[in-house]
Design an enzyme around this catalytic site. Structure first.
Site, PDB file in Angstrom:
ATOM      1  N   HIS A 114       0.809  -1.177   0.059  1.00 38.78           N
ATOM      2  CA  HIS A 114      -0.074  -0.127  -0.139  1.00 38.78           C
ATOM      3  C   HIS A 114       0.806   1.275   0.041  1.00 38.78           C
ATOM      4  O   HIS A 114       2.027   1.052   0.330  1.00 38.78           O
ATOM      5  CB  HIS A 114      -0.793  -0.088   1.305  1.00 38.78           C
ATOM      6  CG  HIS A 114      -1.865   0.961   1.494  1.00 38.78           C
ATOM      7  ND1 HIS A 114      -1.458   2.266   1.882  1.00 38.78           N
ATOM      8  CD2 HIS A 114      -3.200   0.733   1.267  1.00 38.78           C
ATOM      9  CE1 HIS A 114      -2.788   2.957   1.991  1.00 38.78           C
ATOM     10  NE2 HIS A 114      -3.792   1.935   1.611  1.00 38.78           N
ATOM     11  N   ASP A 166       3.265  -4.416   8.048  1.00 33.41           N
ATOM     12  CA  ASP A 166       1.889  -3.672   8.074  1.00 33.41           C
ATOM     13  C   ASP A 166       0.909  -4.647   8.312  1.00 33.41           C
ATOM     14  O   ASP A 166       0.761  -5.384   7.380  1.00 33.41           O
ATOM     15  CB  ASP A 166       1.891  -2.969   6.647  1.00 33.41           C
ATOM     16  CG  ASP A 166       0.749  -2.458   6.362  1.00 33.41           C
ATOM     17  OD1 ASP A 166      -0.260  -2.502   7.252  1.00 33.41           O
ATOM     18  OD2 ASP A 166       0.335  -1.872   5.146  1.00 33.41           O
ATOM     19  N   GLN A 183      -4.382  -5.160   7.500  1.00 36.82           N
ATOM     20  CA  GLN A 183      -5.476  -6.157   7.028  1.00 36.82           C
ATOM     21  C   GLN A 183      -5.532  -7.418   7.677  1.00 36.82           C
ATOM     22  O   GLN A 183      -6.242  -8.250   7.336  1.00 36.82           O
ATOM     23  CB  GLN A 183      -5.320  -6.381   5.340  1.00 36.82           C
ATOM     24  CG  GLN A 183      -5.427  -4.851   4.787  1.00 36.82           C
ATOM     25  CD  GLN A 183      -6.941  -4.150   4.657  1.00 36.82           C
ATOM     26  OE1 GLN A 183      -7.718  -4.676   5.144  1.00 36.82           O
ATOM     27  NE2 GLN A 183      -7.122  -3.091   4.240  1.00 36.82           N
ATOM     28  N   LYS A 199     -10.238  -0.120  11.202  1.00 36.90           N
ATOM     29  CA  LYS A 199     -10.282  -1.392  10.207  1.00 36.90           C
ATOM     30  C   LYS A 199     -10.768  -2.506  10.986  1.00 36.90           C
ATOM     31  O   LYS A 199     -10.777  -3.645  10.453  1.00 36.90           O
ATOM     32  CB  LYS A 199      -9.316  -1.630   9.357  1.00 36.90           C
ATOM     33  CG  LYS A 199      -8.969  -0.779   8.164  1.00 36.90           C
ATOM     34  CD  LYS A 199      -7.958  -0.963   7.133  1.00 36.90           C
ATOM     35  CE  LYS A 199      -7.327   0.195   6.421  1.00 36.90           C
ATOM     36  NZ  LYS A 199      -8.139   0.833   5.406  1.00 36.90           N
ATOM     37  N   CYS A 243      -4.908   2.608  -3.371  1.00 32.59           N
ATOM     38  CA  CYS A 243      -3.593   2.991  -3.080  1.00 32.59           C
ATOM     39  C   CYS A 243      -2.325   2.001  -3.373  1.00 32.59           C
ATOM     40  O   CYS A 243      -1.386   1.992  -2.485  1.00 32.59           O
ATOM     41  CB  CYS A 243      -3.501   3.433  -1.483  1.00 32.59           C
ATOM     42  SG  CYS A 243      -4.820   4.480  -1.126  1.00 32.59           S
TER      43      CYS A 243
END
Lengths: 407, 125
Positions: free
Chosen positions: A122, A199, A202, A225, A364
């Protein structure tokens, strides 16, 4: 609690948005998730009952605020098997990565001039490193994606070397759904003494993520999220590393003592939290994690797998639908696809006319889209409150869109 | 499922017809002014080509790729500015584009419909 189709539909009752938007089919959970009533109430409850500046006042109301804030930190720490002092509150995952990109700058040993990312990052895990590379005259390298949309682990092995200073990579791709082997990549970084940063934006909301087991140096994620409010996020760092590196933001609350010329910084985690913090949203994130834990993160994972399998099977059967997903074994609950002859933005507007919320565009991930030769894709992404009917409605809409617009 | 809103106000017949066979689409070899504008959020790319003669836009064609909204807007804008004084074309605004399309453009799609406008403005700079 095990989730099945009828309990998933029942879960919608916990989320006021579905009561206020009767026909909403929400399939954009990778962008942001909806909020359960308990989380919304928590924000209100905090401001009505416990509001004061945390970690400062000595009166009982301030202590109540501090308690709420620190309770949330403990909940977040336990959720990923960290300790409280290893949890830094930030604005969001992007803020966490930017912060760490500044703090690590002075910790990079001489002779190590490479930052390794993947081709599926991203922008939030790309641009902060581009900027660091420019400041320090370092080189960016990228672990390749294979044609099946999984990461090329052989390429990872060959690119993590004595020259690598930082390996920063996405756990689950927001554009493709690909679940990367975080433990294996973090381990490769460790064997070459490079810093590893994950990261996990998600992944943490959708599956059990255990920082001790993965053994990474840093890991970041966002509250919004995972059913929590926007404006709060987490930076996890190993204690011994957070103790060593300098803070990236300075001011009130992050000091032990100050003279006109100098300051001594506070202990962890305050060292990294300058200024008045977002206490209400932090405590609401704590409430969101409690909600997730009550249902059970493993139960959420397995329900999303069922939704993924159901949707993939239906989409695969549709003529003119091109899917960009690594398959059920290697994917989280995210599917990118295109409908032949229909621009993703038109598709999103048309889905919207059925009350179906999907994302369309480059997500993104502009360099990734360019590499795949795509202008953009339509993306659907699931969460615990989605049911088979949501997917059925999507499939029905695709049929109608194809009828009307297919060339 | 409810489909009373399908295909939504934006995709009216006159829009879809024009998308299927847009006017003023192609190469303009003798163009005196040209500019390519891209929409970073979706990769759409529209090139406006103009022949300017004596302060007037004598001819216009557009090429590129885009969604229904950007293609239709490019086509209509080309027709609109053909024969227009350069000074007048420079004054066109977002609102003029939306008026020209005769539809309610959703907020999220404004970027798509103004893409050719910026291509024209930058070509005439």
């Amino acid at each position: 609690m095990t989730i099945n189709n009828s309990t998933a539909k029942k879960l919608k009752d916990d989320f006021p948005i579905f009561k206020n938007n009767k026909n909403l089919v929400y399939l954009d959970n990778a962008a942001t998730t909806q909020k359960p009533k308990v989380v919304i109430e928590k924000i209100k409850e905090f401001y009505e009952n416990s509001n004061a500046n945390a970690s400062r006042g000595i009166y009982s109301l301030a202590e109540k605020a501090t308690e709420e804030y620190e309770k949330a930190r403990k909940i977040a720490a336990d959720f990923i098997d960290a300790s409280s002092e290893e949890i830094i509150f930030t604005k969001n995952a992007t803020d966490s990565i930017n912060s760490i990109a500044y703090s690590l700058e002075s910790a990079i040993p001489n002779g190590r001039d490479e930052i390794l990312l993947t081709e599926m990052e991203h922008h939030s895990n790309l641009i902060p490193w581009q900027q660091l590379a420019k400041r320090k005259n370092m080189k960016l390298r990228f672990i390749k994606i294979k044609s099946d949309f999984t990461l090329d682990m052989e390429d990872a092995k060959s690119k993590i070397t004595e020259k690598t200073a930082i390996v920063s990579f996405v756990h689950v791709s927001n554009a493709l759904g690909t679940l990367n082997d975080a433990k294996a990549i973090a381990n490769l970084a460790k064997t070459k003494n490079a810093f590893s940063i994950i990261d996990a934006t998600q992944s943490v909301p959708h599956m059990k993520v255990d920082v001790k087991n993965i053994d990474c140096d840093f890991l970041v994620f966002s509250s919004h999220k995972m059913l929590g409010p926007a404006g709060i996020g987490i930076l996890y760092g190993k204690k011994e590393l957070l103790e060593k590196i300098p803070p990236f933001s300075f001011g009130g609350g992050m000091i032990k003592s100050v003279s006109y010329e100098n300051a001594e910084f506070a202990e962890l985690p305050e060292k990294f939290e300058a200024g008045t913090q977002n206490i209400a949203d932090a405590s609401a994130l704590g409430e969101a994690i409690r909600y997730l834990e009550k249902i059970g993160i493993e139960n959420i994972s397995s329900w999303e797998k069922q939704l993924l399998g159901y949707a993939l099977e239906k989409l695969k059967k549709m003529k003119g639908v091109e899917i960009y997903n690594p398959g059920i074994e290697n994917s989280s609950g995210i599917i990118s696809f295109n409908i032949k002859g229909i621009h993703p933005h038109d598709a999103a507007s048309l889905f919207d006319s059925f009350g179906i919320a999907v994302r369309a565009g480059h997500h993104c991930c502009m360099p990734l889209m360019k590499k795949l030769g795509l202008q953009g894709t339509i993306r659907i992404s699931f969460y615990l409150y989605n049911a088979f009917e949501d997917i059925d409605k999507l499939i029905e809409a695709i049929k109608k869109i194809k009828e009307k617009f297919g060339k | 499922m409810t489909d009373e809103n399908f295909p939504s106000e934006m995709y009216r017949e006159h829009i879809l017809e024009l998308y299927k066979s847009p006017e003023n689409c192609g190469e303009l070899k003798n163009a005196t002014h040209r500019h390519t504008e891209t929409n970073a959020s979706c990769g759409d790319e529209i090139t406006m080509q103009l022949v300017v003669n004596g302060g007037k836009i004598a001819d216009v064609k557009f090429c590129g790729s885009g969604c229904v909204m950007s293609v239709v807007s490019s086509s209509m804008l080309s027709s609109k500015i053909k024969g227009m004084k350069v000074e007048d074309a420079k004054k066109l605004s977002r609102e003029d584009i939306i008026k020209m399309l005769k539809i309610n453009v959703n907020a999220g799609r404004i970027k798509c419909v103004v893409l050719p406008l910026y291509a024209v403005k930058n070509a005439l700079k």
